[in-house]
Enzyme design. Structure first.
Site, PDB file in Angstrom:
ATOM      1  N   SER A 192      -9.539   2.003   2.838  1.00  0.00           N
ATOM      2  CA  SER A 192      -8.634   2.726   1.979  1.00  0.00           C
ATOM      3  C   SER A 192      -7.578   1.841   1.305  1.00  0.00           C
ATOM      4  O   SER A 192      -6.891   2.315   0.411  1.00  0.00           O
ATOM      5  CB  SER A 192      -7.903   3.795   2.798  1.00  0.00           C
ATOM      6  OG  SER A 192      -7.116   3.191   3.809  1.00  0.00           O
TER       7      SER A 192
ATOM      8  N   SER B 149      -9.851  -0.409   7.062  1.00  0.00           N
ATOM      9  CA  SER B 149      -9.299  -0.340   5.701  1.00  0.00           C
ATOM     10  C   SER B 149      -8.608  -1.593   5.189  1.00  0.00           C
ATOM     11  O   SER B 149      -8.209  -1.626   4.026  1.00  0.00           O
ATOM     12  CB  SER B 149      -8.334   0.835   5.597  1.00  0.00           C
ATOM     13  OG  SER B 149      -9.072   2.019   5.454  1.00  0.00           O
TER      14      SER B 149
ATOM     15  N   LYS C 271       0.869  -1.168   0.000  1.00  0.00           N
ATOM     16  CA  LYS C 271       0.000   0.000   0.000  1.00  0.00           C
ATOM     17  C   LYS C 271       0.913   1.227   0.000  1.00  0.00           C
ATOM     18  O   LYS C 271       1.922   1.251   0.722  1.00  0.00           O
ATOM     19  CB  LYS C 271      -0.886  -0.024   1.251  1.00  0.00           C
ATOM     20  CG  LYS C 271      -1.851   1.139   1.366  1.00  0.00           C
ATOM     21  CD  LYS C 271      -2.741   0.974   2.603  1.00  0.00           C
ATOM     22  CE  LYS C 271      -3.778   2.082   2.717  1.00  0.00           C
ATOM     23  NZ  LYS C 271      -4.681   1.905   3.873  1.00  0.00           N
TER      24      LYS C 271
HETATM   25  N1  GLN Z   1     -13.069   4.487   6.287  1.00  0.00           N
HETATM   26  C1  GLN Z   1     -12.385   4.898   7.454  1.00  0.00           C
HETATM   27  C2  GLN Z   1     -11.911   6.316   7.294  1.00  0.00           C
HETATM   28  O1  GLN Z   1     -12.147   6.886   6.294  1.00  0.00           O
HETATM   29  C3  GLN Z   1     -11.259   3.965   7.772  1.00  0.00           C
HETATM   30  C4  GLN Z   1     -10.018   4.248   7.016  1.00  0.00           C
HETATM   31  C5  GLN Z   1      -8.879   3.358   7.425  1.00  0.00           C
HETATM   32  O2  GLN Z   1      -9.047   2.345   8.080  1.00  0.00           O
HETATM   33  N2  GLN Z   1      -7.700   3.777   7.032  1.00  0.00           N
HETATM   34  O3  GLN Z   1     -11.321   6.887   8.154  1.00  0.00           O
END
Ligand code: GLN
Length: 495
Positions: free
Chosen positions: A162, A186, A79
């Protein structure tokens, strides 16, 4: 053998490499070739054939030396939130366009030490803020502008976020395993939406050193791959104490998570929180989760009804705390130390303002503003402190739940993947979709998503949540399920 290399998965591929049925260079070339032929998914943001092939040659040398480490020659991708020496690191942001780190993140280094070969960097939501991989500000390979990542099961849909690039790349057979990060879901949610397996370990298991920080009390690295066994192999290499570089890394030795796989599930008490199967869950998702739980009962597990009464509160709590931490973490992007700097400005204050105005995307700015607000004098007590208290209560709810069960199960997300653009300018629609992943994040518990069926042709993930440091049991439960079902073996067209 080369035609099927990308379908073998981590366990089979590392075995074939070790037995020298195939070389690391062949495996790397095969995957680089697939990546080049699938720019349509938008999963990769950077590759570097020379770097990859040099690593592959080094892996081949280690294998012929016969003291090959566990993952020698295995291609993986990271990532784009993990800093990597050989590749650019952008965190999906214009702010870091062109940035190259002088060092590797600990997780990246550990995987490299275990012999893994880096294929490149994977698209993600900007600074890992998002649920659909639509908040991307850097171009993907083969494109000259930023593009959302596409779900390999249906190109009109998001892959989740994400870590959407990681999940999509694994699902499309571009890479057997990838790293991701999970702050509020994410890893689990994109794994669920793309029909792959992903695990977020206990907070502190994996070092955060070199992970571009979003919300430090929540951020945690983990792998996404085809199966629980594959995840176990990757996770074993990724975890372990890093006391000099991450003060929140736990003093718990790395474990060989693959070794414990195969233990019987007889008598395993699986807690199903009533709040996880309420009206907000799509009927097709609920049906898949129910069927998975029935499968577990066939395997000897017992279903126990439990309650996590503050599940709904995890949304406001998370979006206050994560934003607060983000506003602080992102203050380092000031045009002086890293990345982008505005080219025209009047004075220092103007330089800061223009740099941040130009460098950050809308969602990142929204979080910074919310975070600054909830930390400000006068609102701190009402929002930030209150959210901290409820966070603690959510952890206590889990403690009580684990007195009644060994594992917790439910959906990873209330629906399957939505259409690209469907949530339009409504960030709250994204936030609400995180409802089932946020509680474990806030409590710091390990969680995973396991492919458990389809709803209208789109993958559904079963979420399993374990007690602190109980990744072994979690992975074993997922493995047992995968021995009895074939959901994780289903592939989208072209994979
Ligand atoms: N969807 C969540 C956010 O936007 C989680 C994102 C994540 O786990 N990096 O913060």
């Amino acid at each position: 053998m080369s035609g099927e290399l990308h379908r073998m998965g981590v366990a089979a591929l590392t075995a074939a490499l070790r037995e020298r049925k195939v070389s690391a260079v062949e495996v790397a070339r095969h995957h680089l070739d697939r990546i080049a032929r699938h720019p349509d998914i938008g999963a990769f943001v950077a590759i570097d054939e020379e770097v990859t092939l040099a690593e592959a040659r080094a892996a081949d040398a280690r294998i012929s030396d016969r003291n090959a480490p566990a993952l020698a020659g295995l291609p993986i991708a990271h990532k784009d939130i993990f800093v990597t020496k050989g590749f650019p690191t952008t965190a999906g942001s214009r702010m870091l366009a062109g940035y190259r780190s002088p060092f590797d993140a600990t997780v990246v280094r550990r995987l490299a030490d275990a012999g893994a070969v880096t294929l490149g960097k994977l698209s993600c939501d900007e600074f890992a803020m998002g649920s659909g991989n639509e908040n991307v500000a850097v171009p993907a390979l083969g494109s000259d502008k930023p593009v959302p990542v596409r779900n390999p099961w249906d190109a009109s849909r998001i892959p989740g976020g994400s870590s959407g690039g990681s999940a999509a790349a694994v699902a499309a057979g571009l890479v057997p395993g990838a790293t991701g990060t999970d702050t509020g879901g994410s890893i689990r949610q994109p794994a669920s939406f793309c029909g792959v397996t992903g695990i977020k370990p206990t907070y502190g298991r994996a070092s955060r050193y070199g992970m571009v920080a979003f919300a430090s009390s929540l951020d945690q690295a983990g792998p996404l791959a085809r199966s629980a066994e594959d995840c176990a192999l990757l996770l074993s290499a990724m975890c372990g104490p890093d006391p000099d570089r991450d003060s929140t890394s736990l003093d718990v030795p790395a474990e060989d998570f693959a070794r414990g796989l195969g233990a019987s599930l007889k008598g395993l008490r699986i807690g199903v929180p009533r709040e996880f199967l309420g009206d907000g869950v799509a009927p097709g998702v609920r049906a898949a989760v129910d069927a998975a739980l029935a499968e577990y009962e066939k395997l000897g597990a017992r279903r126990v009804e439990i309650s996590l009464p503050r599940t709904e509160l995890s949304i406001p709590v998370y979006y206050v705390l994560a934003a607060a931490e983000a506003s602080s973490n992102l203050s380092r992007f000031d045009g002086v130390k890293f990345g982008h700097r505005a080219s025209h400005y009047r004075d220092l204050a103007d330089m800061y303002a223009k740099t941040r105005e130009e460098g950050f995307g809308d969602e990142v700015k929204r979080r910074i503003m919310i975070g600054t607000y909830v930390l400000s004098h006068g609102y701190y007590d009402a929002y930030y402190l209150q959210a901290q208290k409820v966070r603690r209560m959510i952890a206590v709810d889990f403690r009580q739940a684990f007195a009644q069960c060994d594992l917790i199960a439910g959906p990873a997300a209330p629906t399957v993947a939505w259409k690209i653009g469907e949530h339009g300018n409504d960030p709250v629609a994204d936030y609400l979709a995180d409802i089932f992943t946020l509680p474990a994040s806030l409590a710091g518990l390990p969680g995973m998503s396991v492919p458990a069926g389809f709803d209208n042709g789109l993958p559904v993930g079963l979420q399993l949540i374990g007690n602190y440091l109980d990744e072994g049991r979690l992975l074993n439960a997922a493995h047992g399920f995968q021995q009895a079902t074939d959901w994780h073996l289903r592939l989208p067209e072209g994979a």
